[in-house]
Write a protein that holds these residues in place. Sequence first.
Motif, PDB file in Angstrom:
ATOM      1  N   ALA A 172      35.244  42.525  40.087  1.00 55.58           N
ATOM      2  CA  ALA A 172      33.829  42.167  39.998  1.00 55.58           C
ATOM      3  C   ALA A 172      33.417  40.997  40.880  1.00 55.58           C
ATOM      4  CB  ALA A 172      33.477  41.857  38.549  1.00 55.58           C
ATOM      5  N   LEU A 173      34.338  40.445  41.669  1.00 49.79           N
ATOM      6  CA  LEU A 173      34.057  39.257  42.474  1.00 49.79           C
ATOM      7  C   LEU A 173      33.489  38.140  41.598  1.00 49.79           C
ATOM      8  CD1 LEU A 173      32.595  40.817  45.757  1.00 49.79           C
ATOM      9  CD2 LEU A 173      34.902  39.970  45.351  1.00 49.79           C
ATOM     10  N   SER A 174      34.049  38.000  40.394  1.00 49.51           N
ATOM     11  CA  SER A 174      33.604  36.985  39.437  1.00 49.51           C
ATOM     12  C   SER A 174      34.770  36.065  39.080  1.00 49.51           C
ATOM     13  CB  SER A 174      33.034  37.651  38.193  1.00 49.51           C
ATOM     14  OG  SER A 174      34.031  38.448  37.569  1.00 49.51           O
ATOM     15  N   HIS A 175      35.596  35.759  40.086  1.00 49.47           N
ATOM     16  CA  HIS A 175      36.798  34.941  39.908  1.00 49.47           C
ATOM     17  C   HIS A 175      37.765  35.611  38.930  1.00 49.47           C
ATOM     18  CE1 HIS A 175      34.621  32.062  42.275  1.00 49.47           C
ATOM     19  NE2 HIS A 175      33.638  32.099  41.402  1.00 49.47           N
ATOM     20  N   ASP A 176      37.758  36.943  38.945  1.00 46.42           N
ATOM     21  CA  ASP A 176      38.610  37.743  38.070  1.00 46.42           C
ATOM     22  C   ASP A 176      39.898  38.130  38.782  1.00 46.42           C
ATOM     23  OD1 ASP A 176      37.018  39.260  39.827  1.00 46.42           O
ATOM     24  OD2 ASP A 176      37.213  41.064  38.615  1.00 46.42           O
ATOM     25  N   THR A 177      40.868  38.578  37.990  1.00 46.41           N
ATOM     26  CA  THR A 177      42.132  39.099  38.505  1.00 46.41           C
ATOM     27  C   THR A 177      42.318  40.494  37.955  1.00 46.41           C
ATOM     28  OG1 THR A 177      43.119  36.893  38.619  1.00 46.41           O
ATOM     29  CG2 THR A 177      44.635  38.767  38.587  1.00 46.41           C
ATOM     30  N   VAL A 178      42.555  41.463  38.848  1.00 50.28           N
ATOM     31  CA  VAL A 178      42.804  42.839  38.423  1.00 50.28           C
ATOM     32  C   VAL A 178      44.153  43.288  38.960  1.00 50.28           C
ATOM     33  CG1 VAL A 178      40.370  43.474  38.214  1.00 50.28           C
ATOM     34  CG2 VAL A 178      41.532  43.824  40.375  1.00 50.28           C
ATOM     35  N   TRP A 200      33.173  48.494  46.795  1.00 49.86           N
ATOM     36  CA  TRP A 200      32.443  49.388  45.901  1.00 49.86           C
ATOM     37  C   TRP A 200      31.023  49.486  46.458  1.00 49.86           C
ATOM     38  CZ3 TRP A 200      35.830  51.474  42.636  1.00 49.86           C
ATOM     39  CH2 TRP A 200      36.962  50.764  42.331  1.00 49.86           C
ATOM     40  N   SER A 201      30.260  50.473  46.071  1.00 52.48           N
ATOM     41  CA  SER A 201      28.946  50.720  46.673  1.00 52.48           C
ATOM     42  C   SER A 201      27.977  49.558  46.529  1.00 52.48           C
ATOM     43  CB  SER A 201      28.330  51.984  46.077  1.00 52.48           C
ATOM     44  OG  SER A 201      28.116  51.805  44.694  1.00 52.48           O
ATOM     45  N   TYR A 202      28.117  48.747  45.531  1.00 52.62           N
ATOM     46  CA  TYR A 202      27.188  47.650  45.274  1.00 52.62           C
ATOM     47  C   TYR A 202      27.727  46.298  45.749  1.00 52.62           C
ATOM     48  CZ  TYR A 202      30.396  47.785  41.356  1.00 52.62           C
ATOM     49  OH  TYR A 202      31.526  47.858  40.598  1.00 52.62           O
ATOM     50  N   MET A 203      28.832  46.288  46.488  1.00 49.88           N
ATOM     51  CA  MET A 203      29.463  45.058  46.944  1.00 49.88           C
ATOM     52  C   MET A 203      29.429  44.943  48.452  1.00 49.88           C
ATOM     53  SD  MET A 203      32.938  44.534  44.871  1.00 49.88           S
ATOM     54  CE  MET A 203      32.922  44.397  43.111  1.00 49.88           C
ATOM     55  N   GLN A 204      29.509  43.698  48.896  1.00 47.76           N
ATOM     56  CA  GLN A 204      29.702  43.415  50.305  1.00 47.76           C
ATOM     57  C   GLN A 204      30.921  42.501  50.396  1.00 47.76           C
ATOM     58  OE1 GLN A 204      26.364  41.511  52.155  1.00 47.76           O
ATOM     59  NE2 GLN A 204      26.910  42.325  54.149  1.00 47.76           N
ATOM     60  N   GLY A 219      33.292  37.942  48.652  1.00 47.88           N
ATOM     61  CA  GLY A 219      32.090  38.645  49.076  1.00 47.88           C
ATOM     62  C   GLY A 219      30.978  38.449  48.072  1.00 47.88           C
ATOM     63  N   THR A 220      30.068  39.416  48.024  1.00 50.46           N
ATOM     64  CA  THR A 220      28.983  39.359  47.056  1.00 50.46           C
ATOM     65  C   THR A 220      28.967  40.627  46.218  1.00 50.46           C
ATOM     66  OG1 THR A 220      27.372  40.275  48.604  1.00 50.46           O
ATOM     67  CG2 THR A 220      27.507  37.880  48.481  1.00 50.46           C
ATOM     68  N   ASN A 221      28.652  40.468  44.959  1.00 47.40           N
ATOM     69  CA  ASN A 221      28.489  41.570  44.023  1.00 47.40           C
ATOM     70  C   ASN A 221      27.062  41.477  43.501  1.00 47.40           C
ATOM     71  OD1 ASN A 221      28.525  43.461  42.004  1.00 47.40           O
ATOM     72  ND2 ASN A 221      30.302  42.625  40.943  1.00 47.40           N
TER      73      ASN A 221
END
Length: 122
Positions: A34-40, A58-62, A104-106
């Motif tokens: 999610a580009l929210s400082h998460d780890t997957v 993902w389609s909504y990310m840059q 990036g940006t989400n």
Amino acid sequence: MRARPVLLSGVAVAMSCLAAQASPLCIKERTPFALSHDTVKWTMSIAPGTACIQGLRWSYMQIFNVSVVSGPTRGQLAVVGSGFRYSADNGIRGTDKFTLLISGTNRREPGTSTLEVEVNPQ
């Protein structure tokens, strides 16, 4: 195979007809980040001597940047645009792993995600 010339904007370029060998089904578990400082964590399954090419957007990310935090020990890793290419060594035994940092940006919100990939031989 023989290379055949192709005319592009008045310049002759020799192109090879060999296709890249990559498995489109190499990522077995692909949780969205999610580009929210998460780890997957993702899981990859790959045969020795083959390659996996995987995009990260993902389609909504840059995606602005992808960097290697820790590289693999039983294969080669290359960042390719907003994705990566992992090539398994011949005769790979046991699991491998690598970690990427994605920024990036989400939905216009800037952030980062850490992607941990475990590679299992087929």
